[in-house]
Design a protein around this motif. Structure first.
Motif, PDB file in Angstrom:
ATOM      1  N   ALA A  55      28.393  46.582  25.831  1.00 15.51           N
ATOM      2  CA  ALA A  55      27.972  45.194  26.056  1.00 15.51           C
ATOM      3  C   ALA A  55      26.881  45.141  27.132  1.00 15.51           C
ATOM      4  O   ALA A  55      26.673  46.120  27.861  1.00 15.51           O
ATOM      5  CB  ALA A  55      29.173  44.364  26.480  1.00 15.51           C
ATOM      6  N   THR A  56      26.232  43.994  27.226  1.00 10.20           N
ATOM      7  CA  THR A  56      25.147  43.861  28.188  1.00 10.20           C
ATOM      8  C   THR A  56      25.648  44.028  29.628  1.00 10.20           C
ATOM      9  O   THR A  56      26.729  43.554  29.979  1.00 10.20           O
ATOM     10  CB  THR A  56      24.399  42.518  27.975  1.00 10.20           C
ATOM     11  N   GLY A  57      24.870  44.749  30.423  1.00 13.54           N
ATOM     12  CA  GLY A  57      25.203  44.929  31.837  1.00 13.54           C
ATOM     13  C   GLY A  57      26.287  45.960  32.121  1.00 13.54           C
ATOM     14  O   GLY A  57      26.761  46.074  33.246  1.00 13.54           O
ATOM     15  N   THR A  58      26.686  46.745  31.127  1.00 21.61           N
ATOM     16  CA  THR A  58      27.779  47.701  31.356  1.00 21.61           C
ATOM     17  C   THR A  58      27.282  49.060  31.846  1.00 21.61           C
ATOM     18  O   THR A  58      28.084  49.906  32.230  1.00 21.61           O
ATOM     19  CB  THR A  58      28.607  47.899  30.066  1.00 21.61           C
ATOM     20  N   GLY A  59      25.950  49.278  31.796  1.00 24.65           N
ATOM     21  CA  GLY A  59      25.403  50.516  32.363  1.00 24.65           C
ATOM     22  C   GLY A  59      24.720  51.451  31.377  1.00 24.65           C
ATOM     23  O   GLY A  59      24.482  52.617  31.700  1.00 24.65           O
ATOM     24  N   LYS A  60      24.344  50.954  30.205  1.00 23.02           N
ATOM     25  CA  LYS A  60      23.706  51.822  29.188  1.00 23.02           C
ATOM     26  C   LYS A  60      22.397  52.405  29.693  1.00 23.02           C
ATOM     27  O   LYS A  60      22.150  53.606  29.590  1.00 23.02           O
ATOM     28  CB  LYS A  60      23.402  51.018  27.907  1.00 23.02           C
ATOM     29  N   THR A  61      21.558  51.541  30.256  1.00 18.93           N
ATOM     30  CA  THR A  61      20.247  52.017  30.687  1.00 18.93           C
ATOM     31  C   THR A  61      20.378  53.013  31.839  1.00 18.93           C
ATOM     32  O   THR A  61      19.626  53.980  31.930  1.00 18.93           O
ATOM     33  CB  THR A  61      19.343  50.821  31.045  1.00 18.93           C
ATOM     34  N   LYS A  62      21.367  52.792  32.698  1.00 18.51           N
ATOM     35  CA  LYS A  62      21.560  53.738  33.811  1.00 18.51           C
ATOM     36  C   LYS A  62      22.069  55.084  33.281  1.00 18.51           C
ATOM     37  O   LYS A  62      21.719  56.139  33.806  1.00 18.51           O
ATOM     38  CB  LYS A  62      22.537  53.176  34.854  1.00 18.51           C
ATOM     39  N   THR A  63      22.872  55.049  32.244  1.00 19.06           N
ATOM     40  CA  THR A  63      23.331  56.300  31.629  1.00 19.06           C
ATOM     41  C   THR A  63      22.127  57.070  31.083  1.00 19.06           C
ATOM     42  O   THR A  63      22.011  58.282  31.262  1.00 19.06           O
ATOM     43  CB  THR A  63      24.333  55.998  30.497  1.00 19.06           C
ATOM     44  N   ILE A  83      11.670  49.390  26.663  1.00 18.13           N
ATOM     45  CA  ILE A  83      11.422  48.091  26.051  1.00 18.13           C
ATOM     46  C   ILE A  83      11.481  46.965  27.078  1.00 18.13           C
ATOM     47  O   ILE A  83      10.726  46.006  27.023  1.00 18.13           O
ATOM     48  CB  ILE A  83      12.487  47.818  24.963  1.00 18.13           C
ATOM     49  N   LYS A  84      12.410  47.093  28.024  1.00 22.50           N
ATOM     50  CA  LYS A  84      12.563  46.009  28.997  1.00 22.50           C
ATOM     51  C   LYS A  84      11.714  46.225  30.241  1.00 22.50           C
ATOM     52  O   LYS A  84      11.672  45.366  31.114  1.00 22.50           O
ATOM     53  CB  LYS A  84      14.025  45.914  29.408  1.00 22.50           C
ATOM     54  N   GLY A  85      11.088  47.379  30.342  1.00 23.61           N
ATOM     55  CA  GLY A  85      10.267  47.657  31.528  1.00 23.61           C
ATOM     56  C   GLY A  85      11.118  47.921  32.751  1.00 23.61           C
ATOM     57  O   GLY A  85      10.710  47.633  33.871  1.00 23.61           O
TER      58      GLY A  85
HETATM   59  N1  LIG Z   1      26.059  55.084  36.514  1.00 22.01           N
HETATM   60  C1  LIG Z   1      25.925  54.059  37.362  1.00 22.01           C
HETATM   61  N2  LIG Z   1      25.998  54.263  38.689  1.00 22.01           N
HETATM   62  C2  LIG Z   1      25.851  53.245  39.546  1.00 22.01           C
HETATM   63  N3  LIG Z   1      25.642  51.967  39.165  1.00 22.01           N
HETATM   64  C3  LIG Z   1      25.578  51.693  37.870  1.00 22.01           C
HETATM   65  C4  LIG Z   1      25.708  52.726  36.897  1.00 22.01           C
HETATM   66  N4  LIG Z   1      25.600  52.171  35.677  1.00 22.01           N
HETATM   67  C5  LIG Z   1      25.403  50.862  35.870  1.00 22.01           C
HETATM   68  N5  LIG Z   1      25.371  50.552  37.172  1.00 22.01           N
HETATM   69  C6  LIG Z   1      25.164  49.197  37.724  1.00 22.01           C
HETATM   70  O1  LIG Z   1      25.200  48.249  36.665  1.00 22.01           O
HETATM   71  C7  LIG Z   1      23.970  47.547  36.511  1.00 22.01           C
HETATM   72  C8  LIG Z   1      23.658  47.293  35.043  1.00 22.01           C
HETATM   73  O2  LIG Z   1      23.401  48.503  34.385  1.00 22.01           O
HETATM   74  P1  LIG Z   1      22.360  48.656  33.195  1.00 22.01           P
HETATM   75  O3  LIG Z   1      21.089  47.981  33.488  1.00 22.01           O
HETATM   76  O4  LIG Z   1      22.306  50.100  32.886  1.00 22.01           O
HETATM   77  O5  LIG Z   1      23.116  47.860  32.046  1.00 22.01           O
HETATM   78  P2  LIG Z   1      22.772  47.780  30.473  1.00 22.01           P
HETATM   79  O6  LIG Z   1      24.019  48.089  29.748  1.00 22.01           O
HETATM   80  O7  LIG Z   1      21.585  48.578  30.172  1.00 22.01           O
HETATM   81  O8  LIG Z   1      22.471  46.236  30.313  1.00 22.01           O
HETATM   82  P3  LIG Z   1      21.526  45.511  29.212  1.00 22.01           P
HETATM   83  O9  LIG Z   1      22.278  45.498  27.928  1.00 22.01           O
HETATM   84  O10 LIG Z   1      21.408  44.131  29.780  1.00 22.01           O
HETATM   85  O11 LIG Z   1      20.260  46.254  29.152  1.00 22.01           O
HETATM   86  C9  LIG Z   1      22.960  48.404  37.243  1.00 22.01           C
HETATM   87  O12 LIG Z   1      21.903  47.660  37.762  1.00 22.01           O
HETATM   88  C10 LIG Z   1      23.776  49.081  38.328  1.00 22.01           C
HETATM   89  O13 LIG Z   1      23.880  48.250  39.463  1.00 22.01           O
END
Ligand SMILES: Nc1ncnc2c1ncn2[C@@H]1O[C@H](COP(=O)(O)OP(=O)(O)OP(=O)(O)O)[C@@H](O)[C@H]1O
Ligand SMILES: [Mg+2]
Length: 511
Positions: A55-63, A83-85
């Protein structure tokens, strides 16, 4: 033996590797992170592709960021579709945070802040290395798929390519392609019909409309020279780290057709260029596609088929593809079934549809005696994910709810000054960013048409003169009128720039 001890052994055994690997984090059990229960991905399996969902904001992009950094550190080049910059921060070191230290203490890996070597690329006229390809490199088959044309129209596109090939007319940009299509039913109609069969105006009209549609999505910026050499994506920096290539696609979100066109051409080019990989035990290049649903959105069945087969084929070239998207169902089954690594972040159960999706997702994971997969999918925290990978022998690893490590680089983006400094350092910008519009089909055909028209005009003028001579014995008044006509004809004909107009005038005069 305590439950935790048994779990630690279960994970260590399941994620044991002989060769090089990267560590994603530590497995969790009963809601606690089990320190040193490391979830390790063998580099050897990274060309088996993967999915990062949640789901959105769960950490996909950080992974994605964590994986990209760790690959770079191991000397493997990476390509990110931004895509999102929100990925440029990889070029700067993380400022650190007590929460990050806490996370890493639980995992059992010390946290280190680092920056990574980054090259910024762009599909449009945004800052960065310009990515372009010529129409001929694209080829008639791919082009037909992308334009989603009928079989007859695809046949015409193939004829156009063949004609250009036979007549040494370079097809560089869309302007060239449109010109040849028009030419094929107008000035060049007879010539093409003789050698290649009849081409209907209705068909070329439909093709032209589809090209215009593609152009409206900005494709004219993408087609042309200088075409990008995909080998430039595989660079290693002076410290032996893989370069992280970031394609900024922020202006492409609402242009899915252009995005899938570009993706497919890039993959096809990589497939065509990279050598077949022996058993090197590590990938040549790993590509991450954030917001991957955009590639599949609006993709025709033909295009989808093409994507599926390229995903299958590109593995043998040592290239791994990682799709990042909210819901696994965003990725077509034919692609999904080919993915070796699955990183599933939390899913949210708001609606009946969500609950159904969760059930379906859970069923796609290996059964684990340690977890209730369905339950865990909704209870994972941010930066935690359910991981299922392949071991060195290609067998699925045990399912692991994983506390993921934090990115070593900055989680926020670069500021303008930092971005400018990064672009200034680029070695590829001087190589690719010069606009070239060399003589191609468009100019060559125009020349050909002009020559033909001049010849025709000359012949017509000769005919007109003969006609005038024949009628010179007629009445005075009529003679005066024809002599004025003659003057007009000669005047138009002697002016080279009016040759096109001359034909029009002549046509009228000869009626
Ligand atoms: N591995 C991690 N270590 C530390 N913080 C994290 C990690 N993953 C996520 N976070 C925290 O969660 C926030 C949201 O993560 P991220 O941007 O990766 O979400 P997302 O799933 O890509 O969201 P979206 O669907 O909106 O793109 C980050 O800004 C960070 O603060
Ligand atoms: Mg994201």
């Amino acid at each position: 033996m305590s439950d935790n001890q048994a779990f630690l052994e279960h994970i260590n055994e399941g994620y044991k590797t002989k060769g090089d690997f990267l560590t994603m984090g530590a497995a969790m059990y009963n809601g606690e992170t089990v320190t040193d229960a490391h979830v390790k991905i063998p580099l050897k399996t990274l060309n088996r592709h993967g999915l990062i969902a949640g789901a959105t904001g769960t950490g996909k992009t950080k992974t994605l960021q964590v994986l990209a950094e760790n690959l770079s550190e191991q000397g493997i080049p990476v390509l990110l579709m931004d895509i999102k910059g929100d990925l440029s921060g990889i070029a700067a070191a993380s400022p650190g945070h007590p929460k990050i230290d806490e996370r890493h203490e639980k995992i059992g890996i010390p946290f280190e802040a680092k920056d990574f070597p980054v090259e910024i690329l762009s599909l449009s006229d945004q800052d960065g290395v310009r990515l372009r390809a010529t129409v001929s490199e694209f080829g008639p088959v791919l082009l037909s798929r992308i334009l989603d044309v009928t079989t007859t129209q695809a046949g015409i596109i193939s004829i156009i390519f063949k004609y250009c090939d036979d007549n040494k007319l370079p097809l560089l940009d869309l302007k060239d392609l449109k010109k040849v299509l028009q030419f094929s039913t107008q000035e060049g109609k007879k010539e093409l019909e003789k050698d290649y069969g009849r081409i209907s105006t209705a068909s070329t009209g439909s093709i032209l409309r589809k090209i215009v549609e593609l152009e409206q999505q900005g494709a004219d910026l993408f087609f042309g020279e200088k075409s990008f050499e995909v080998q430039d994506l595989c660079r290693i920096d002076e410290n032996g780290r893989g370069i992280i290539n970031i394609i900024r696609l922020t202006d492409i979100q609402d242009k899915p057709k252009l995005f899938s066109t570009f993706m497919l051409s890039l993959l096809a080019e990589i497939y065509g260029t990279f050598p077949e990989q022996g058993d090197s035990g590590r990938p040549e290049l790993v590509i991450f596609l954030d917001e991957a649903h955009l590639i599949f959105k609006e993709a025709s069945n033909a295009l989808m088929g093409q994507i599926e087969s390229i995903v299958k084929l590109i593995r043998s070239k040592g290239v791994g593809l990682y799709f990042v998207t909210q819901n696994p169902t965003d990725v077509p089954d034919g692609v999904l079934s080919q993915l070796g690594l699955k990183v599933q972040h939390a899913l949210r159960a708001f609606t009946a549809k969500d609950r159904k999706a969760i059930k379906l997702t859970a069923e796609n994971y290996p059964i684990s005696e340690y977890y209730d997969t369905k339950e865990i999918l909704t209870s994972l925290g941010i930066g935690e994910a359910l991981v299922s990978a392949l071991d060195e022998k290609g067998r699925p690893t045990p399912l692991a709810a994983t506390m993921l490590r934090a990115p070593m680089s900055r989680m926020d983006i670069l500021n303008d000054g930092e971005l400018k400094a990064l672009l200034k350092k680029s070695k590829l910008i001087p190589k690719y960013n010069e606009e070239i519009d060399r003589e191609s089909a468009y100019e060559l055909l125009n020349e050909k048409i002009e020559k033909a028209e001049a010849k025709e005009a000359k012949a017509a003028a000769k005919k007109e003169r003969e006609k005038l001579n024949r009628s010179s014995s007629s009445s005075r008044s009529r003679g005066r009128r024809t002599s004025a006509t003659e003057k007009a004809v000669i005047k138009v004909l002697t002016s080279a720039t009016f040759i096109r107009g001359a034909l029009g005038v002549l046509n009228k005069l000869l009626k």
